[in-house]
Motif scaffolding. Structure first.
Motif, PDB file in Angstrom:
ATOM      1  N   LYS A  19       0.831  -1.203   0.000  1.00  0.00           N
ATOM      2  CA  LYS A  19       0.000   0.000   0.000  1.00  0.00           C
ATOM      3  C   LYS A  19       0.867   1.255   0.000  1.00  0.00           C
ATOM      4  CE  LYS A  19      -2.004   2.129   3.448  1.00  0.00           C
ATOM      5  NZ  LYS A  19      -2.622   2.451   4.676  1.00  0.00           N
ATOM      6  N   GLN A  20       1.945   1.252   0.787  1.00  0.00           N
ATOM      7  CA  GLN A  20       2.847   2.405   0.847  1.00  0.00           C
ATOM      8  C   GLN A  20       3.445   2.704  -0.523  1.00  0.00           C
ATOM      9  OE1 GLN A  20       5.809   1.275   3.723  1.00  0.00           O
ATOM     10  NE2 GLN A  20       4.717   2.228   5.411  1.00  0.00           N
ATOM     11  N   LYS A  22       2.290   1.921  -3.440  1.00  0.00           N
ATOM     12  CA  LYS A  22       1.245   2.393  -4.345  1.00  0.00           C
ATOM     13  C   LYS A  22       0.932   3.854  -4.076  1.00  0.00           C
ATOM     14  CE  LYS A  22      -3.297   1.088  -6.064  1.00  0.00           C
ATOM     15  NZ  LYS A  22      -4.288   2.074  -5.816  1.00  0.00           N
ATOM     16  N   GLU A  23       0.768   4.230  -2.794  1.00  0.00           N
ATOM     17  CA  GLU A  23       0.443   5.616  -2.446  1.00  0.00           C
ATOM     18  C   GLU A  23       1.539   6.573  -2.893  1.00  0.00           C
ATOM     19  OE1 GLU A  23      -0.100   5.344   1.783  1.00  0.00           O
ATOM     20  OE2 GLU A  23      -2.260   5.060   1.598  1.00  0.00           O
ATOM     21  N   LYS A  24       2.778   6.219  -2.626  1.00  0.00           N
ATOM     22  CA  LYS A  24       3.876   7.122  -2.976  1.00  0.00           C
ATOM     23  C   LYS A  24       4.104   7.180  -4.478  1.00  0.00           C
ATOM     24  CE  LYS A  24       6.153   7.280   1.427  1.00  0.00           C
ATOM     25  NZ  LYS A  24       7.377   7.109   2.193  1.00  0.00           N
ATOM     26  N   GLU A  26       1.821   7.167  -6.650  1.00  0.00           N
ATOM     27  CA  GLU A  26       0.730   7.960  -7.215  1.00  0.00           C
ATOM     28  C   GLU A  26       0.913   9.452  -6.989  1.00  0.00           C
ATOM     29  OE1 GLU A  26      -2.733   6.240  -5.408  1.00  0.00           O
ATOM     30  OE2 GLU A  26      -2.769   4.559  -6.796  1.00  0.00           O
ATOM     31  N   ILE A  52       1.468  10.577   4.876  1.00  0.00           N
ATOM     32  CA  ILE A  52       1.372   9.158   4.509  1.00  0.00           C
ATOM     33  C   ILE A  52       2.279   8.328   5.413  1.00  0.00           C
ATOM     34  CG2 ILE A  52       1.945   7.469   2.713  1.00  0.00           C
ATOM     35  CD1 ILE A  52       1.019   9.590   0.654  1.00  0.00           C
ATOM     36  N   ASN A  56       1.153   5.326   7.975  1.00  0.00           N
ATOM     37  CA  ASN A  56       1.722   3.987   7.838  1.00  0.00           C
ATOM     38  C   ASN A  56       2.431   3.551   9.118  1.00  0.00           C
ATOM     39  OD1 ASN A  56       0.762   3.591   5.234  1.00  0.00           O
ATOM     40  ND2 ASN A  56       2.545   4.544   4.318  1.00  0.00           N
TER      41      ASN A  56
END
Length: 91
Positions: A19-20, A22-24, A26, A52, A56
């Motif tokens: 998830k981390q 993917k978020e970064k 984007e 973020i 996390n």
């Protein structure tokens, strides 16, 4: 390995780290300079990355035991000490 994770914790961490990433990934392209160590503390992207990271870290705390989390923080501190100092952006 150093944290003696259970299988469940390991699976939860894999999900969290996925998830981390993917978020970064984007975030806008300008953040690539921030990730490389060039930091502008007032930038919107820097604040977003910090937010973020804090979310996390909170999730990580809920996955690990207190002892594991303390050990993880120590490992992160050692890792950061081995990095070169961040450079300031020149205006």
């Amino acid at each position: 390995m150093q944290l003696d994770l259970t299988e469940g914790q390991e699976q939860n961490l894999i999900a969290l780290y996925t998830k981390q990433l993917k978020e970064k990934s984007e975030l806008p392209e300008e953040t690539s300079e921030i990730r490389k160590g060039i930091r502008d503390e007032n930038s919107e992207q820097r604040r977003e990355i910090t937010e973020i990271d804090e979310e996390n870290k909170s999730e990580l705390r809920s996955i690990l035991t207190e002892e594991q989390f303390t050990k993880w923080e120590g490992l992160q501190k050692k890792r950061r000490m081995g990095r070169p100092a961040p450079q300031k952006l020149k205006n």
